[in-house]
Motif scaffolding. Sequence first.
Motif, mmCIF file in Angstrom:
data_model
loop_
_atom_site.group_PDB
_atom_site.id
_atom_site.type_symbol
_atom_site.label_atom_id
_atom_site.label_comp_id
_atom_site.label_asym_id
_atom_site.label_seq_id
_atom_site.Cartn_x
_atom_site.Cartn_y
_atom_site.Cartn_z
ATOM 1 N N LYS A 1 0.809 -1.219 0.000
ATOM 2 C CA LYS A 1 0.000 0.000 0.000
ATOM 3 C C LYS A 1 0.845 1.273 0.000
ATOM 4 N N ASP A 2 2.091 1.183 0.410
ATOM 5 C CA ASP A 2 2.966 2.352 0.441
ATOM 6 C C ASP A 2 3.814 2.509 -0.814
ATOM 7 N N SER A 3 3.729 1.552 -1.720
ATOM 8 C CA SER A 3 4.548 1.599 -2.928
ATOM 9 C C SER A 3 3.682 1.232 -4.135
ATOM 10 N N ILE A 4 3.027 2.237 -4.728
ATOM 11 C CA ILE A 4 2.125 1.961 -5.847
ATOM 12 C C ILE A 4 2.676 2.450 -7.185
ATOM 13 N N SER A 5 3.952 2.807 -7.212
ATOM 14 C CA SER A 5 4.576 3.266 -8.450
ATOM 15 C C SER A 5 4.682 2.119 -9.458
ATOM 16 N N ARG A 6 4.546 2.443 -10.738
ATOM 17 C CA ARG A 6 4.709 1.435 -11.792
ATOM 18 C C ARG A 6 6.120 0.858 -11.809
ATOM 19 N N ASP A 7 7.089 1.606 -11.289
ATOM 20 C CA ASP A 7 8.481 1.158 -11.272
ATOM 21 C C ASP A 7 8.805 0.283 -10.071
ATOM 22 N N SER A 8 7.868 0.140 -9.147
ATOM 23 C CA SER A 8 8.079 -0.632 -7.935
ATOM 24 C C SER A 8 8.001 -2.136 -8.214
ATOM 25 N N SER A 9 8.756 -2.915 -7.453
ATOM 26 C CA SER A 9 8.685 -4.378 -7.582
ATOM 27 C C SER A 9 7.357 -4.903 -7.034
ATOM 28 N N SER A 10 6.615 -4.073 -6.309
ATOM 29 C CA SER A 10 5.314 -4.449 -5.749
ATOM 30 C C SER A 10 4.169 -4.261 -6.739
#
Length: 103
Positions: free
Chosen positions: A11-20
């Motif tokens: 929930k804290d990492s919603i960037s398209r570049d994130s591994s999540s």
Amino acid sequence: MTAYYCLSIDKDSISRDSSSYLGKLRASSVGGTGWQLFDNGLSAKDAADEASLCRRQLMAVHFQKNIMGSRGPSRLACVVPSTDGTSDSLASIPSIDATEPHG
């Protein structure tokens, strides 16, 4: 421009570049009655000739309100790609024309 939502397992990492990042849910109509679910691949434009990198459409959803108002059920239709019998999805890859306006 149509609305879209980023899907992430964090929930804290919603960037398209994130591994999540898992993919996105995008409205396919201005009224919000049609939605498409895409995986985390690249747009057809950005993937160029590398089909394996291109985002795949995993599901389409269409919502139709009841014409009688609140006096009965509405309709929800979901379309999910079939599988090839081995659990591999036969998800469709959108064309450049279908994805370009939305990025």
